[in-house]
Motif scaffolding. Structure first.
Motif, PDB file in Angstrom:
ATOM      1  N   VAL A  88     -11.840  -9.267   7.138  1.00 19.90           N
ATOM      2  CA  VAL A  88     -11.216  -7.815   6.838  1.00 19.90           C
ATOM      3  C   VAL A  88     -10.093  -7.761   7.632  1.00 19.90           C
ATOM      4  N   TYR A  89      -9.106  -6.725   6.964  1.00 20.35           N
ATOM      5  CA  TYR A  89      -7.833  -6.487   7.651  1.00 20.35           C
ATOM      6  C   TYR A  89      -7.452  -4.754   7.773  1.00 20.35           C
ATOM      7  N   VAL A  90      -6.368  -4.535   8.628  1.00 20.41           N
ATOM      8  CA  VAL A  90      -5.773  -3.300   8.705  1.00 20.41           C
ATOM      9  C   VAL A  90      -4.296  -3.449   8.620  1.00 20.41           C
ATOM     10  N   ASP A  91      -3.737  -2.594   7.665  1.00 21.83           N
ATOM     11  CA  ASP A  91      -2.303  -2.756   6.862  1.00 21.83           C
ATOM     12  C   ASP A  91      -1.613  -1.782   7.522  1.00 21.83           C
ATOM     13  N   ALA A  92      -0.776  -1.881   8.286  1.00 23.80           N
ATOM     14  CA  ALA A  92       0.301  -0.494   8.318  1.00 23.80           C
ATOM     15  C   ALA A  92       1.623  -0.789   7.841  1.00 23.80           C
ATOM     16  N   ALA A  93       2.331   0.068   7.059  1.00 23.24           N
ATOM     17  CA  ALA A  93       3.457  -0.263   6.392  1.00 23.24           C
ATOM     18  C   ALA A  93       4.562   1.140   6.503  1.00 23.24           C
ATOM     19  N   LEU A  94       5.564   0.655   6.247  1.00 24.08           N
ATOM     20  CA  LEU A  94       6.747   1.799   6.108  1.00 24.08           C
ATOM     21  C   LEU A  94       7.595   1.431   5.287  1.00 24.08           C
ATOM     22  N   VAL A  95       8.078   2.314   4.235  1.00 20.32           N
ATOM     23  CA  VAL A  95       8.965   2.129   3.069  1.00 20.32           C
ATOM     24  C   VAL A  95       9.836   3.365   2.951  1.00 20.32           C
ATOM     25  N   PHE A  96      10.942   3.013   2.231  1.00 16.55           N
ATOM     26  CA  PHE A  96      11.912   4.144   2.006  1.00 16.55           C
ATOM     27  C   PHE A  96      12.463   4.186   0.487  1.00 16.55           C
ATOM     28  N   THR A  97      12.009   5.392  -0.101  1.00 17.91           N
ATOM     29  CA  THR A  97      12.378   5.475  -1.494  1.00 17.91           C
ATOM     30  C   THR A  97      13.709   6.560  -1.775  1.00 17.91           C
TER      31      THR A  97
END
Length: 392
Positions: free
Chosen positions: A184-193
């Motif tokens: 199992v995993y927990v994934d946190a991300a931040l991207v810019f458009t």
């Protein structure tokens, strides 16, 4: 003889592969080294659900007002591969559906997502993953938790705006191993458009890229490993040196055995040379006390010396002239072979000499054949591999 030939062949192969044991190459391995796997090893798929927020620059507070009023929910699907325990790649699809947005939020006081009313948006990401646990602590197939860092690039399509926008960012993945196949995993991300993600809300021309639309997400899901998974430890320097020393020891033993066989053959040739001018005594009447010996190689009952054949010719002539009985007594050396084997070998040697006498004209009925097995009658011991021919 077969054992000697096998030993020669093995020594030849070892010599060709390794000129000398002292010149074996030493690999530069360390505790983090693993064996290389095939391309189809260590693939995985991931599936999960997520919560996302998008902030239109100047329209809200990203971590307070936006998260409270502007979050949406969606699905994620990813396929990836680990090329080493520390480096891998992943392709990921994120779909944010406006229907879920409607179900969970009151749109009367919400900062508008990219046209949540018309279906939300979808994103295709490409991640380069770095397993920090394996990079800094070394690979372990018993480790339960891994921390993964990744930079991200991709493209986002806004369904309502009917437009594409590039995306650039990164994230952290916290992964827990449940079994060899499942985690199992927990994934946190931040991207810019860019502004194209939601052109309905224009931005200032000043520093437009740095004032781009930030998008944050948190994803919870399951990982399934496909095919062969995990990594085998590479041979350590200590293990390699132990294997090298063992190989050198075996090779030295084979060389010593070969040298011993060569020395034995040399001694045998010297002994045969002593019998080169040996002649059977003249026979008068019916009886003579003279005798001659026919020698054989190790484990052999074949007469292969022309000098011995000359001696047998003399014995055959004497036996015919004197009308004597020929006694052939075969033997083997007691230092090699079992008693049963040596008995059969001694009888075979005696029979081989008898057959040769018959071919030289001696009546088989006048030949007495016997085998006495392994003996130690003379020195050196290899001279006991013989058949003694006596007239009586």
């Amino acid at each position: 003889m077969k054992k000697l030939m096998m030993a020669l062949a093995f020594v030849g192969l070892c010599t060709a592969a390794n000129a000398q044991c002292d010149e074996f190459a030493t690999p530069t391995t360390n505790k983090y080294s693993v064996a290389t796997n095939s391309f189809w090893s260590n693939w995985f798929v991931q599936a999960g659900v997520d919560a996302n927020i998008v902030s239109i620059y100047g329209q809200g507070d990203f971590f307070k007002k936006d998260w409270h009023n502007g979050r949406s929910y969606g699905f994620d699907l990813a396929v990836g591969k680990w090329f080493t325990p520390g480096i891998g790649v992943r392709g990921k699809i994120n779909w944010e559906n406006g229907a879920f947005y409607h179900a969970f939020r009151n749109l009367d006081h919400v900062w508008e997502m990219p046209d949540a009313h018309k279906g939300g948006y979808a994103a295709l990401y490409f991640d380069t993953e770095f397993n920090m646990s394996n990079i800094f602590c070394g690979y372990s197939d018993t480790r339960v938790w891994n921390l993964i860092l990744y930079p991200r690039m991709g493209v986002i399509r806004s369904f309502g705006a009917n437009n594409y926008a590039p995306a650039l960012g990164g994230g952290l993945e916290s992964a827990w191993k449940i079994s060899k196949r499942v985690g199992v995993y927990v994934d946190a991300a931040l991207v810019f458009t860019t502004e194209g993600f939601n052109p309905a809300v224009p931005m200032s021309n000043e520093n437009k890229w740095w004032r781009s639309n930030p998008l944050a997400s948190i994803d919870l899901g399951i990982t399934y490993n496909i095919g062969k998974t995990g990594w085998s430890k590479a041979v350590s320097l200590e293990d390699y040196e132990a294997l090298s020393a063992e190989a050198c020891s075996k090779l030295a033993a084979l060389r010593a055995q070969l040298k011993a066989e060569q020395d034995e053959n040399a001694r045998l040739r010297n002994e045969l040379a002593k019998w080169a001018n040996h002649k059977c005594p003249e026979v008068t009447g019916n009886v003579t006390t003279g005798s001659t010996s026919v020698f054989f190689d190790l484990n052999s009952a074949k007469i292969n010396s022309k000098k011995d054949l000359i001696n047998l010719e003399a014995v055959a002539a004497a036996a015919k002239n004197a009308k004597a009985t020929v006694v052939v007594r075969g033997s083997a050396d007691s230092k090699t072979g079992s008693s049963a084997y040596n008995q059969k070998l001694s009888e075979a040697r005696a029979q081989a000499v008898a057959d040769e006498l018959v071919s030289l004209g001696v009546d088989r009925s006048k030949i007495q054949v016997s085998g006495v097995g392994g003996v130690a009658e003379v020195e050196p011991f290899n001279l006991n591999r013989r058949a003694i021919v006596t007239l009586k």
